[in-house]
Design an enzyme around this catalytic site. Structure first.
Site, PDB file in Angstrom:
ATOM      1  N   ILE A   1       3.743  27.126   5.074  1.00  0.00           N
ATOM      2  CA  ILE A   1       3.825  28.515   4.595  1.00  0.00           C
ATOM      3  C   ILE A   1       4.231  28.541   3.130  1.00  0.00           C
ATOM      4  CG2 ILE A   1       4.975  30.731   4.921  1.00  0.00           C
ATOM      5  CD1 ILE A   1       5.364  30.006   7.841  1.00  0.00           C
TER       6      ILE A   1
ATOM      7  N   GLY B   1       3.049  27.681  11.698  1.00  0.00           N
ATOM      8  CA  GLY B   1       4.464  27.813  12.011  1.00  0.00           C
ATOM      9  C   GLY B   1       5.385  26.980  11.144  1.00  0.00           C
ATOM     10  N   GLU B   2       4.877  25.928  10.523  1.00  0.00           N
ATOM     11  CA  GLU B   2       5.720  25.032   9.741  1.00  0.00           C
ATOM     12  C   GLU B   2       6.093  25.667   8.400  1.00  0.00           C
ATOM     13  OE1 GLU B   2       2.940  24.336  11.126  1.00  0.00           O
ATOM     14  OE2 GLU B   2       3.093  22.547  12.379  1.00  0.00           O
ATOM     15  N   ALA B   3       7.363  25.569   8.060  1.00  0.00           N
ATOM     16  CA  ALA B   3       7.866  26.208   6.844  1.00  0.00           C
ATOM     17  C   ALA B   3       7.209  25.626   5.590  1.00  0.00           C
ATOM     18  CB  ALA B   3       9.381  26.059   6.768  1.00  0.00           C
TER      19      ALA B   3
END
Length: 338
Positions: free
Chosen positions: A185, A180-182
């Protein structure tokens, strides 16, 4: 059984010499006992001969015993190896570092990034994909950057040579779930874009002037996937081909990617959405199906199958939306930085 085979394979002793007349006179055993002893010796010889026979020729009993023992040892070793693998997989799904340490201590692989990456590829259908994604997305500071090295080895083992760009993204996401962490990603998609361009930039169909172009387009494709298949977005507000093209204008070193290339991506994503949980959904459906059958036999039908499918669909879309929101935040920060 093996102990009996080995004992039978040993050379049989010669029958005892016939007792003298005086010995027979002094022997208090009945004559039947002597006959039984001779019959037993004959039976042992017959069994020894049977063990020594083989279709391709004669084989000594000791050789048969050794081969039988070797087969058992190999079987036990393979069984122990499988049990260690399963225990390591269970531990990895609970705590990756613990599972990897256990498998390394058992000698399954060395503590090297490439060896760990091979393990993640080989057992991706048994490992928790969320856990794999979190492990591959660890920061550079975690374990001295070991997980980042595993990520690079993991992606470098993938072959995108003959794949169109959106199919390469599907293949890339088939083995784990995006965290979920930008920042995680961002790190994963950047390495993916680099690998894809390395394999395809020399080909005649290459459209990317640099890995940065592929990196930005990968973000846009995941956001397009969410926009087209998010049930919360009304049909009249969904992205069109024209909007999608405008979204990626100027990403090719100031130029634009070919319209037919972008239109092909749009059509394929619209017809076949990228799913981040394909394998997990199948396993969950199989598990729920077996539970439903068992419960229905006792209590009767409970939640309708169609309703459960809708619930699973919405849960999956929520995860994709969260991942896309993180991607959008990254792309917006990059735009402000420029």
């Amino acid at each position: 059984v093996l102990r009996s085979l080995v004992q039978c394979s040993m050379p049989t002793s010669l029958p005892p010499p016939a007792p003298s007349c005086s010995a027979r006179a002094q022997d208090e055993s009945p004559r039947a006992a002597s006959s039984e002893s001779r019959a037993t010796t004959a039976a042992e010889r017959s069994l020894d001969s049977a063990l020594a026979f083989s279709p391709g020729g004669s084989l000594s009993g000791s050789m048969a015993g050794k081969k039988s023992g070797g087969v058992v040892e190999v079987f036990d070793r393979k069984q122990r190896h499988r049990e260690e693998q399963q225990r390591g997989i269970l531990q990895f799904n609970l705590k990756p570092s613990k599972g990897l340490a256990y498998l390394e201590s058992c000698g399954h692989f060395a503590h090297e990034p490439r060896e760990v990456a091979k393990f993640l590829h080989a057992f991706k259908d048994q490992l928790d994909k969320t856990v794999i994604g979190d492990y591959l997305g660890k920061e550079k500071e975690y374990e001295g950057g070991f997980c980042v090295k595993v990520l690079h080895e993991y992606i470098d083992m993938m072959d995108f040579d003959t794949m169109v760009f959106d199919d390469a993204i599907r293949h890339f996401l088939s083995g784990f779930r995006l965290p979920g962490e930008a920042q995680k990603i961002d790190r994963m998609m950047e390495k993916f874009a680099e690998r894809y361009c390395t394999q395809t930039q020399a080909g005649p169909d290459s459209v990317f002037p640099s890995a940065d172009t592929a990196f930005v387009l990968a973000f846009s494709i995941i956001m397009l996937n969410t926009d087209l298949h998010n049930p919360a977005i009304p049909d009249e507000r969904r992205m069109t081909k024209k909007i999608f093209r405008r979204q990626v204008e100027g990403i090719a070193n100031g130029g634009n990617l070919p319209d037919d290339f972008l239109d092909g991506i749009f059509d394929r994503i619209r017809l076949n959405p990228i799913s981040l949980k394909d394998d997990d959904a199948l396993r969950d459906k199989a598990s729920k199906g077996s539970e439903e059958t068992a419960l229905s036999a006792i209590l009767g039908p409970s939640v309708p199958l169609e309703r459960r499918r809708q619930q699973a669909f919405h849960l999956e879309r929520e995860d994709i939306i969260k991942a896309s929101e993180s991607l959008f935040q990254v792309s917006r920060k990059q735009a402000h930085a420029k």
